[in-house]
Design a protein around this motif. Structure first.
Motif, short mmCIF file in Angstrom:
data_model
loop_
_atom_site.label_atom_id
_atom_site.label_comp_id
_atom_site.label_asym_id
_atom_site.label_seq_id
_atom_site.Cartn_x
_atom_site.Cartn_y
_atom_site.Cartn_z
N GLY A 17 43.87 26.37 51.36
CA GLY A 17 43.18 25.32 50.61
C GLY A 17 44.09 24.10 50.47
O GLY A 17 45.21 24.07 50.99
N LEU A 18 43.58 23.12 49.73
CA LEU A 18 44.36 21.90 49.52
C LEU A 18 45.67 22.18 48.81
O LEU A 18 46.68 21.55 49.05
CB LEU A 18 43.54 20.90 48.69
N LEU A 19 45.62 23.15 47.90
CA LEU A 19 46.79 23.44 47.07
C LEU A 19 47.59 24.61 47.64
O LEU A 19 48.26 25.31 46.92
CB LEU A 19 46.36 23.76 45.65
N GLY A 20 47.49 24.85 48.91
CA GLY A 20 48.19 25.97 49.51
C GLY A 20 47.26 27.15 49.66
O GLY A 20 46.05 27.02 49.52
N PRO A 21 47.83 28.34 49.95
CA PRO A 21 46.99 29.49 50.23
C PRO A 21 46.19 29.95 49.00
O PRO A 21 46.70 29.90 47.89
CB PRO A 21 47.99 30.57 50.67
N GLU A 22 44.96 30.38 49.24
CA GLU A 22 44.10 30.86 48.17
C GLU A 22 43.40 32.13 48.60
O GLU A 22 43.26 32.39 49.80
CB GLU A 22 42.96 29.88 47.88
N MET A 23 42.96 32.90 47.62
CA MET A 23 42.05 34.00 47.90
C MET A 23 40.90 33.89 46.92
O MET A 23 41.12 33.70 45.73
CB MET A 23 42.71 35.37 47.72
N VAL A 24 39.68 33.98 47.42
CA VAL A 24 38.51 33.95 46.55
C VAL A 24 38.07 35.40 46.33
O VAL A 24 37.89 36.13 47.30
CB VAL A 24 37.37 33.12 47.17
N HIS A 25 37.97 35.77 45.07
CA HIS A 25 37.56 37.13 44.71
C HIS A 25 38.32 38.23 45.46
O HIS A 25 37.72 39.07 46.11
CB HIS A 25 36.06 37.31 44.94
N PRO A 26 39.65 38.21 45.36
CA PRO A 26 40.37 39.34 45.96
C PRO A 26 40.14 40.58 45.13
O PRO A 26 39.76 40.48 43.96
CB PRO A 26 41.83 38.89 45.85
N SER A 27 40.33 41.75 45.70
CA SER A 27 40.40 42.92 44.84
C SER A 27 41.84 42.95 44.30
O SER A 27 42.75 42.44 44.95
CB SER A 27 40.05 44.20 45.60
N TYR A 28 42.01 43.47 43.08
CA TYR A 28 43.36 43.38 42.51
C TYR A 28 43.65 44.56 41.62
O TYR A 28 42.74 45.28 41.19
CB TYR A 28 43.52 42.08 41.72
N ARG A 29 44.93 44.75 41.37
CA ARG A 29 45.35 45.79 40.44
C ARG A 29 46.51 45.26 39.62
O ARG A 29 47.45 44.68 40.17
CB ARG A 29 45.82 46.99 41.27
N LEU A 30 46.42 45.40 38.32
CA LEU A 30 47.54 45.01 37.46
C LEU A 30 48.56 46.14 37.49
O LEU A 30 48.20 47.31 37.35
CB LEU A 30 47.06 44.79 36.03
N LEU A 31 49.83 45.80 37.68
CA LEU A 31 50.86 46.83 37.71
C LEU A 31 51.65 46.79 36.41
O LEU A 31 51.94 45.71 35.89
CB LEU A 31 51.82 46.58 38.89
#
Ligand code: ADP
Ligand code: MG
Length: 701
Positions: free
Chosen positions: A130-144
């Motif tokens: 994206g304009l502001l560098g790399p992005e992910m839209v709706h990634p799956s995620y896990r809080l560690l």
């Protein structure tokens, strides 16, 4: 044949019901059944679409646009905002301090508050730059947790075709449980492994286990390309099953007779002489192919493929005349009422001056009018009838139906097409001509429509002008309206197409109505009309007629105008929310302009931000107008999981095979099919059932 004892019979565990698995109750079983997953074997053959590689952590710096990856880092910023729609933005810095932006457009508050500056996060998704560098839209995620040592996965995660009402994790667990019962005893081989032209060393069981659970040392590149021998073993069997199914279908059809329409009369010569144009060479060629088929006492099954505006209708009309000249009846079926009405007008215009009677039957033709049409068809007084799927219904009988013409096939299911076969009456099965504007590569057509021969109109009538296509953000809607005003001042006409994701015609109609009100204000003084699927047919016809004759300058419409409508003076088309439509649909819509003498323009309005996929789609349309190029890009772009409503339901659905990629195998598969038919006929039915399952029912009609 020593292998007889162990082949040709499905394994016993294979036929066990899904509810014999732990944790699968009646409700879950019902949902699985809706997706055709009833037995353990069905689950074994529910193959991964692709894999997600969570075996590595990728530094932000090394992310590649569009290549899914797993990233770990700490949250450095959390921002919630409304810019048009609610949005949650989370900045994530990896060990090297490089930042990845995560964007969520749908989220719950509870979810948002869990992201805190400083917390550890592991995400998996498709990066875009994206304009502001790399992005992910709706990634799956896990809080560690702070000290959590979270090992990476030791093998690829399979991603399965979705099953409605069953979450991906549950589905993966159920398939895993089914695989646990895929033991060495399970007799899966229906065909001896050494008959297979490729990957003969792989047993079916080993191939399935490898594909569902690739071991840590698996050849990931080959799996990603679906070139792994384990996959090839399955691909060949899948292609074999399709091949056998189509063979069976053809065989059963060829046993039936059809009226031979060999006599040539004067009617078609008179129509040709009356036309204001000469047929193109391509139209001549396909007509000859069709007429040769019609002259035989076996049912024609032909697909007439030609890009939008290539002139399929006149070919259909001339084919219809051949049947009429032989004293037979013709039915022309279209998927929407508007399109059917358009055909009715064309056919009446061409055929009635020749003394041919053309009738009309749609769902809304009721009461006396309907009775009259049905009686006239049954008595053979109507030679040609045009209509919607109402023509396919049971109460409709013909005295001597010899030719069915079905337009825009991809809107009808295969079973609907088959329903017409029964209406031939004493003369036998009617000949079938299926028309589509969807360009299908030849190899694909050979298998996806393998019960059909293909004719192709590969040339447009002379004098067609290219359509200038521009992609414009919805922020510039007012400018677009100014363009419409200018164009109309010059005497042109315009379409304004409203699109919605909702399939409900009611919702679509409402949206179109409010757009009309808005445009009436903005375009004060212009004559506007509205057409949508919820209007009474007479009203719809009047509006279309008004637009055709120029009384209406701007036609606000839902996508009901997608197919077939022909108004040469309309030279401007605006498509709202173009980013929501698939390539094929946009191409069809755009084909409504560029038919007259004037330069035409198509404005694709989009709602920012554009997803990378939508951006590529719109870009493709700006670059080319060639239906084949568009179809190829469409196939390439429409990855699995693409959800917009452009799926071409007429095409065969494969699990693993890909007719383009696996084209080189098709000949060997045909040879294998021969061998199975001759030496192992008892394997044919279970093979078809295993791979095609429910679809088989249609083939048996
Ligand atoms: P489609 O293949 O998309 O159904 P149509 O049959 O609606 O296309 O034809 C589009 C337009 O082109 C119609 O107005 C038709 O009358 C006209 N047309 C068809 N064949 C020719 C031709 N050979 N020369 C000029 N115009 C033609
Ligand atoms: Mg058409």
């Amino acid at each position: 044949m020593t292998s007889r004892g162990t082949t040709g019979r499905p394994a016993r565990a294979a036929s066990a019901a899904v509810d014999t698995l732990p944790g699968v109750g009646a409700q879950l079983a019902a949902r699985l059944a809706d997706a055709g997953l009833c037995t353990l074997q069905d689950l074994w053959f529910h193959l991964p679409l692709r894999y997600e590689d969570r075996t590595r952590l990728v530094p932000v710096r090394a992310l590649c646009h569009g290549q899914p990856a797993q990233v770990e880092g700490r949250v450095t910023q959390v921002e919630q905002g409304f810019r048009g729609r609610p949005q949650l933005r989370v900045a994530l810095a990896d060990a090297e301090g490089d930042v990845l932006t995560l964007r969520f457009f749908h989220f719950r508050r509870a979810q948002a508050v869990r992201f805190r500056v400083g917390c550890r996060l592991r995400v998996f998704g498709e990066p875009r730059l994206g304009l502001l560098g790399p992005e992910m839209v709706h990634p799956s995620y896990r809080l560690l947790a702070e000290a959590e040592a979270a090992p990476v996965a030791d093998r690829l995660d399979p991603v399965y075709p979705a099953v409605a009402g069953v979450g991906p994790r549950v589905l993966a667990r159920i398939i895993g449980a089914a695989l646990d019962r895929l033991d060495a005893e399970a007799e899966l081989e229906l065909v001896p492994p050494d008959w297979f032209p490729v990957a003969a060393g792989w047993s079916l069981r080993a191939a399935l286990l490898h594909v569902h659970r690739p071991p840590p040392d698996a050849d990931l590149a080959a799996l990603a390309l679906r070139q792994h021998p384990a996959q090839l073993r399955l691909v060949v069997e899948e292609l074999l099953a399709h091949h056998l199914s189509l063979r069976c279908q053809r065989v059963s059809l060829q046993q039936q007779g059809a009226p031979a329409l060999a006599r040539r009369g004067a009617l078609s010569a008179r129509l040709r002489a009356a036309l204001p144009f000469a047929l193109t060479a391509a139209q001549h060629r396909v007509l000859e192919e069709i007429e040769a088929d019609l002259a035989r006492p076996r049912p024609m099954l032909r697909l007439l493929q030609g890009d939008v505006g290539s002139g399929k209708t006149i070919v259909a009309a001339l084919a219809a005349l051949r049947a009429v000249e032989n004293g037979q009846q013709v039915a022309l079926v279209a998927p929407t009422e508007i399109l059917a009405e358009q055909h009715l007008q064309s056919l009446r215009g061409w055929l009635e001056p020749l003394g041919v009677r053309v009738g009309w039957l749609a769902g809304k033709v009721t009461g006396k009018a309907r009775r009259a049409v049905l009686d006239a068809l049954a008595a053979g007084e109507l030679e040609v009838v045009v209509g919607t799927h109402a023509l396919m219904q049971e109460g409709v009988r013909f005295a001597r139906l010899a030719l069915c013409i079905v337009d825009e096939q991809h809107r009808f299911g295969v079973h609907q097409r088959l329903a017409l076969r029964d209406k031939g009456g004493a003369a036998g099965v009617p000949h079938q001509l299926v028309m589509t504007a969807t360009p299908i590569p030849r190899t694909l057509a050979m298998t996806a429509y393998a019960d059909l021969d293909v004719s192709r109109i590969d040339e447009l009538p002379p004098g067609r002008k290219p359509v200038r296509t521009v992609v414009v953000s919805s922020g510039r809607r007012l400018e677009v309206m100014d363009r419409i005003r200018e164009a109309c001042a010059r005497g042109a006409q315009a379409y304004w197409v409203c699109t919605l994701i909702e399939d409900s015609e009611d919702v679509q109609a409402q949206a179109a109505e409010s757009t009309l009100v808005e445009l009436q204000k903005a375009l004060h003084g212009l004559r506007l009309g509205l057409v949508h699927g919820r209007m009474p047919p007479a009203e719809k016809a009047a509006v279309m007629q008004g637009f055709k004759q120029g009384g209406i300058q701007v036609l606000v419409a839902t996508t009901v105008i997608e197919v077939g409508v022909d108004v040469p003076n309309a030279s401007l088309m605006v498509i709202e929310n173009a980013e929501r439509l698939g390539l094929a649909q946009l191409h069809q819509l755009r084909g409504r302009v560029g038919r007259g003498a004037a330069e035409s323009t198509c404005v694709l309005l989009y709602q920012p931000p554009l997803s990378p996929l939508a951006r590529q789609r719109l870009q493709t349309l700006r670059e080319t107008q060639d239906g084949f190029v568009i179809a190829e890009r469409d196939l390439a772009l429409r990855g699995p999981g693409e959800v917009l409503g452009t799926r071409q339901t007429g095409l065969a659905q494969f699990r693993l095979a890909d007719l383009e990629r696996d084209a080189a195998l098709l000949e060997q598969v045909a040879a294998l099919g021969e061998r199975v038919m001759a030496g192992l006929p008892q394997a044919v039915e279970p093979l078809i059932r295993r791979w095609i399952g429910q679809a088989v029912r249609y083939a048996e009609v």
